[in-house]
Write a protein that holds these residues in place. Structure first.
Motif, PDB file in Angstrom:
ATOM      1  N   LYS A  84      36.330  82.441  31.934  1.00 34.83           N
ATOM      2  CA  LYS A  84      38.087  82.856  31.794  1.00 34.83           C
ATOM      3  C   LYS A  84      39.044  81.809  31.309  1.00 34.83           C
ATOM      4  CE  LYS A  84      37.337  87.324  33.749  1.00 34.83           C
ATOM      5  NZ  LYS A  84      37.465  88.695  32.618  1.00 34.83           N
ATOM      6  N   HIS A  85      38.093  80.832  31.913  1.00 36.42           N
ATOM      7  CA  HIS A  85      39.576  79.528  31.319  1.00 36.42           C
ATOM      8  C   HIS A  85      38.988  79.684  30.019  1.00 36.42           C
ATOM      9  CE1 HIS A  85      40.448  78.012  35.602  1.00 36.42           C
ATOM     10  NE2 HIS A  85      41.066  78.941  35.267  1.00 36.42           N
ATOM     11  N   VAL A  86      37.382  79.521  29.534  1.00 37.82           N
ATOM     12  CA  VAL A  86      36.996  79.610  27.998  1.00 37.82           C
ATOM     13  C   VAL A  86      37.275  79.922  27.151  1.00 37.82           C
ATOM     14  CG1 VAL A  86      35.473  78.755  26.741  1.00 37.82           C
ATOM     15  CG2 VAL A  86      34.860  76.956  29.318  1.00 37.82           C
ATOM     16  N   SER A  87      37.343  81.377  27.718  1.00 37.23           N
ATOM     17  CA  SER A  87      38.152  82.371  26.336  1.00 37.23           C
ATOM     18  C   SER A  87      39.445  81.934  25.851  1.00 37.23           C
ATOM     19  CB  SER A  87      38.069  83.592  27.160  1.00 37.23           C
ATOM     20  OG  SER A  87      37.808  84.930  26.660  1.00 37.23           O
ATOM     21  N   VAL A  88      40.463  81.388  27.697  1.00 43.90           N
ATOM     22  CA  VAL A  88      41.614  81.580  26.977  1.00 43.90           C
ATOM     23  C   VAL A  88      41.960  79.876  26.481  1.00 43.90           C
ATOM     24  CG1 VAL A  88      42.577  83.305  27.855  1.00 43.90           C
ATOM     25  CG2 VAL A  88      42.719  81.071  29.124  1.00 43.90           C
ATOM     26  N   GLY A  89      40.853  79.105  26.232  1.00 47.24           N
ATOM     27  CA  GLY A  89      41.437  77.346  26.098  1.00 47.24           C
ATOM     28  C   GLY A  89      42.013  76.314  27.148  1.00 47.24           C
ATOM     29  N   ILE A  90      41.482  76.990  27.971  1.00 55.08           N
ATOM     30  CA  ILE A  90      42.176  75.742  29.180  1.00 55.08           C
ATOM     31  C   ILE A  90      40.628  74.734  29.055  1.00 55.08           C
ATOM     32  CG2 ILE A  90      41.955  75.543  31.344  1.00 55.08           C
ATOM     33  CD1 ILE A  90      43.243  78.225  32.535  1.00 55.08           C
ATOM     34  N   ARG A  91      41.700  73.912  29.157  1.00 58.88           N
ATOM     35  CA  ARG A  91      40.940  72.573  28.785  1.00 58.88           C
ATOM     36  C   ARG A  91      41.276  71.649  30.057  1.00 58.88           C
ATOM     37  NH1 ARG A  91      37.421  72.603  23.853  1.00 58.88           N
ATOM     38  NH2 ARG A  91      38.228  74.147  22.653  1.00 58.88           N
ATOM     39  N   ALA A  92      39.547  70.339  29.819  1.00 56.57           N
ATOM     40  CA  ALA A  92      40.234  69.172  31.202  1.00 56.57           C
ATOM     41  C   ALA A  92      41.308  68.560  31.111  1.00 56.57           C
ATOM     42  CB  ALA A  92      39.302  68.306  30.617  1.00 56.57           C
ATOM     43  N   GLU A  93      41.961  68.668  30.135  1.00 54.86           N
ATOM     44  CA  GLU A  93      43.499  67.750  30.265  1.00 54.86           C
ATOM     45  C   GLU A  93      44.827  68.586  30.734  1.00 54.86           C
ATOM     46  OE1 GLU A  93      43.415  69.822  25.692  1.00 54.86           O
ATOM     47  OE2 GLU A  93      41.595  68.227  27.500  1.00 54.86           O
ATOM     48  N   HIS A  94      43.945  70.250  30.804  1.00 59.12           N
ATOM     49  CA  HIS A  94      44.795  70.537  31.155  1.00 59.12           C
ATOM     50  C   HIS A  94      45.116  70.881  33.119  1.00 59.12           C
ATOM     51  CE1 HIS A  94      45.307  73.721  28.028  1.00 59.12           C
ATOM     52  NE2 HIS A  94      46.123  72.759  28.106  1.00 59.12           N
ATOM     53  N   TYR A  95      44.143  70.083  34.029  1.00 62.23           N
ATOM     54  CA  TYR A  95      43.749  69.800  35.454  1.00 62.23           C
ATOM     55  C   TYR A  95      44.584  69.067  35.853  1.00 62.23           C
ATOM     56  CZ  TYR A  95      40.097  73.553  35.079  1.00 62.23           C
ATOM     57  OH  TYR A  95      39.811  74.546  35.429  1.00 62.23           O
ATOM     58  N   PRO A  96      44.850  67.615  34.965  1.00 62.25           N
ATOM     59  CA  PRO A  96      46.047  66.862  35.903  1.00 62.25           C
ATOM     60  C   PRO A  96      47.687  67.784  36.516  1.00 62.25           C
ATOM     61  CG  PRO A  96      45.221  65.570  33.982  1.00 62.25           C
ATOM     62  CD  PRO A  96      44.603  67.567  34.138  1.00 62.25           C
ATOM     63  N   ILE A  97      47.496  68.318  35.501  1.00 57.71           N
ATOM     64  CA  ILE A  97      49.279  69.030  34.931  1.00 57.71           C
ATOM     65  C   ILE A  97      48.898  70.322  36.254  1.00 57.71           C
ATOM     66  CG2 ILE A  97      50.463  70.449  33.916  1.00 57.71           C
ATOM     67  CD1 ILE A  97      49.520  69.408  31.496  1.00 57.71           C
ATOM     68  N   VAL A  98      47.707  70.920  36.610  1.00 58.35           N
ATOM     69  CA  VAL A  98      47.917  71.810  37.496  1.00 58.35           C
ATOM     70  C   VAL A  98      47.827  71.464  38.661  1.00 58.35           C
ATOM     71  CG1 VAL A  98      46.433  73.735  38.368  1.00 58.35           C
ATOM     72  CG2 VAL A  98      46.518  73.748  35.859  1.00 58.35           C
ATOM     73  N   GLY A  99      46.971  70.350  39.055  1.00 56.52           N
ATOM     74  CA  GLY A  99      46.907  69.294  39.832  1.00 56.52           C
ATOM     75  C   GLY A  99      48.307  69.170  40.548  1.00 56.52           C
ATOM     76  N   LYS A 100      49.471  68.448  39.750  1.00 56.02           N
ATOM     77  CA  LYS A 100      50.657  67.422  40.378  1.00 56.02           C
ATOM     78  C   LYS A 100      51.818  69.076  40.737  1.00 56.02           C
ATOM     79  CE  LYS A 100      54.627  66.217  37.131  1.00 56.02           C
ATOM     80  NZ  LYS A 100      55.195  66.047  35.953  1.00 56.02           N
ATOM     81  N   HIS A 101      51.232  69.734  40.578  1.00 60.04           N
ATOM     82  CA  HIS A 101      52.251  71.239  40.183  1.00 60.04           C
ATOM     83  C   HIS A 101      52.006  71.510  41.854  1.00 60.04           C
ATOM     84  CE1 HIS A 101      55.524  70.157  37.750  1.00 60.04           C
ATOM     85  NE2 HIS A 101      54.398  70.505  36.530  1.00 60.04           N
TER      86      HIS A 101
END
Length: 387
Positions: A84-101
């Motif tokens: 699902k993540h690959v299909s909408v273009g979620i990349r490794a650089e998004h994970y620090p943002i998610v983790g922070k919040h």
């Protein structure tokens, strides 16, 4: 690597997550999207407004906490989320943002209960999960990039044909603008289609099953989602139905998805409801092409026969193979009963199920109750989360 103490602290939050998980994830999404509004172009804002993503994330966080010492139990869920993540273009650089919040939300929601040791434990737990997902997604991206006709990210496709299938389902035949090669698509796989939504100032992606694929095109079927009670109208489905016409260009992701035709040539039962017919129609075609003698029963639940997309093509495929096709019309018979599901049981058969979540849960539970092994039931649902 989490310490023993950190594992115990994460496990200790399970009761809180069961009771207040949706409150936590609702706070998280509101916080993250207010600080990083660019992510509204990635996340399904319709599901956000309806609360589906909040519920799905709450369930995923709870499952992770419950299985923190048994991560192999989550492999199927990881595969589902990674696709699902690959299909909408979620990349490794998004994970620090998610983790922070996410960590900030834990602090803000739990208040005084969020002691430093607990925050450290959940920070380590999140990093562990992020590493697992990043690795799984990288493997998919890498495979897609080197596949014949492959790509990563978004590729421009033109609408070659737009065809009304039923009152609320329209098919779109898509061809690559670059006229480049096309990948091989497994039956059951899906793409994301990304469009600009007028009036919302949003670019939004939605996932649609590849119903047909050949050397030059992909075909999808889009159900127009109307507003119902607390659920808003589908932004992308309405844009495709109302604003996208033949000759227009949309963005498309590489086909992915782990809900595919079961291996072998044993007896197969395809059970669908509503728009859930699309991946199973693709599976039927693939199965008949591979082995026309394979015994297949296809049962579709819908309001009436006029609500079935690709009716003529479906009838031709049924004639080509050893296939029985039955339509259960709810306008005539009401909802399927326990006896209906019991009548479908055939020992040793594989079952592929797709449709609304309540239908799929009922079908799976009734089949298991009547002796079908759980590993013989393969299911997929549209939208956020997994069955």
């Amino acid at each position: 690597m989490l310490t023993k103490q950190q594992i115990e602290l994460v496990k200790a939050t399970v009761p809180v997550l069961r009771e207040h998980g949706v409150a936590l994830t609702s706070h998280f999404y509101k916080r993250m999207l207010s600080h990083n509004p660019e992510l509204m172009q990635v996340f399904n804002m319709g599901h956000q407004r309806a609360g589906f993503q909040q519920q799905a994330l709450a369930g995923a966080v709870l499952a992770y906490a419950e299985n923190i010492e048994n991560l192999p139990a989550l492999l199927d869920a990881v595969a589902h989320i990674a696709n699902k993540h690959v299909s909408v273009g979620i990349r490794a650089e998004h994970y620090p943002i998610v983790g922070k919040h996410l960590i900030a939300s834990i602090k803000e929601v739990l208040g005084d209960a969020a002691i430093p040791e607990l925050i450290d434990a959940w920070t380590a737990a999140y990093m562990q999960l992020a590493d697992v997902l990043i690795g799984a997604e990288k493997a998919i991206y890498d495979k897609n990039a080197v596949a014949e006709g492959g790509w990563t990210g978004w590729r421009f496709f033109k609408v070659a044909e737009k065809s009304k299938q039923t009152d609320n389902v329209t098919s779109f035949k898509l061809v690559p603008v670059d006229n480049g090669k096309m990948p091989e698509v497994k039956a059951g796989q899906y793409i994301s289609v990304r469009v600009f939504v007028k009036g919302q100032d949003l670019i939004q992606p939605r996932q649609y099953t590849v119903v047909k694929a050949d050397a030059t095109s992909l075909t999808i079927a889009v159900k127009k989602v109307e507003a119902v009670e607390k659920s808003p109208a589908g932004m992308v489905s309405n844009t495709l139905h109302n604003d996208i016409n033949e000759g227009d260009v949309v963005e498309v992701s590489f086909p992915v998805g782990e809900f595919n035709l079961p291996e072998g040539n044993g007896e197969l039962c395809l059970l669908s409801a509503g728009i859930g017919i699309t991946p199973l129609f693709a599976m039927l075609k693939e199965a008949v092409q591979k082995d026309p003698t394979r015994k297949i029963s296809f049962v579709h639940v819908c309001k009436n026969k006029e609500a079935i997309p690709f009716r003529e093509e479906l009838a031709l495929v049924v004639k080509e193979g050893n296939v029985s096709f039955e339509v259960f019309e709810t306008s005539e018979h009401g909802r399927p009963s326990e006896d209906f599901f019991k009548s479908l049981v055939s020992q040793g058969a594989d079952y592929c199920i797709c449709g609304p979540v309540p239908f799929m849960k009922l079908a799976a539970s009734e089949l298991v109750k009547n002796g079908v092994a759980e590993n013989k039931i393969h299911a997929e649902k549209f939208g956020t989360g997994a069955i």
